[in-house]
Design an enzyme around this catalytic site. Structure first.
Site: not given
Ligand code: SAH
Length: 230
Positions: A78
């Site tokens: 993000s």
């Molecule tokens: N906060 C992170 C970016 C997140 S991007 C950072 O600082 O880098 C969103 C993430 O959520 C992705 O890696 C994706 O794989 C994960 N995601 C999506 N659905 C999910 C679920 N049900 N459980 C765990 N992770 C999930």
């Protein structure tokens, strides 16, 4: 000769670290403070965590820019402002048990680990989780527990949580996360359609839920039993 290279590399390394520190300070001053981020803990954490070490080497120069960046597996890290806004909304003061869904690179995890007692983080893409685990270990964080799983189910074993943050967009708030929120706890999650969502903050007070809208945003999909189907 070898000594010269070691010296030269050491000096270059120091100079680059210095540049990243300046970029970080500038990010806090130009992207966060003017937009209303004022929690001193959040500003200090954003000014401390080396965001450039959470992205691919080729993208390091862009790490402190005002936008999200790709992290592989069709996911993104993000924009700094969104990380700060969501963290500020959690109102962390230090003793919290914090749950994060969507570890990604682990950058948001590091910010949470600076401000909570313990962080529990869940990521469904195992290679991302393993990279984040190593990165955060190398940076010296010891108050984080990791799990490769569907985070829409929460983490029953360590519930209830004082703070829960979801960093992927959901069609609705997953019920297990509401159930696992402590009395007085705060949950921050993007909720809406696939292409745009509202950032929602939910506070549990006397067993009932207070809902606030923090504004529009755009996240990758939350995929799981209580999220979008794959
Ligand atoms: N906060 C992170 C970016 C997140 S991007 C950072 O600082 O880098 C969103 C993430 O959520 C992705 O890696 C994706 O794989 C994960 N995601 C999506 N659905 C999910 C679920 N049900 N459980 C765990 N992770 C999930």
């Amino acid at each position: 000769m070898i000594g010269y290279f070691i010296l030269k590399f050491g000096v270059l390394n120091k100079l680059m670290t210095h540049d990243y520190r300046l970029a970080r300070e500038k990010m806090v001053k130009t992207q966060l403070i003017p937009r209303g981020i004022k929690d001193p803990g959040v500003l200090a954490a954003m000014g401390k965590v080396p965001r450039h070490l959470f992205v691919e080497e080729a993208l390091r120069g862009e790490a402190y820019n005002d936008h999200p960046l790709p992290i592989g597996h069709k996911q993104t890290i993000s924009q700094p402002y969104i990380v700060a806004l969501m963290t500020q909304a959690l109102g962390l003061t230090g003793p919290e048990n914090t749950l994060e869904i969507g570890t990604g690179t682990g950058y948001q995890t590091a910010i949470l680990a600076e401000l909570s007692e313990k962080v529990y983080t869940i990521e469904r893409i195992r290679p991302l989780l393993e990279k984040a685990r190593k990165r955060l270990w190398d940076l010296g964080y010891t108050n984080i527990l990791f799990k490769a799983f569907d985070g829409t189910l929460g983490w029953e074993e360590y519930a209830p949580f004082d703070a829960i943050i979801v960093t992927a967009g959901a069609p609705k708030i997953p019920q297990p996360l509401i159930d696992q929120l402590a009395e007085g706890g705060r949950l921050v999650i993007p909720v809406g359609g696939k292409f745009s969502q509202d950032l929602i903050k939910v506070t549990k007070k006397n067993g009932s839920l207070i809902r606030e809208n923090l504004g529009g945003c755009r996240f990758v999909d939350l995929i799981g039993i209580h999220g979008w189907k794959e």
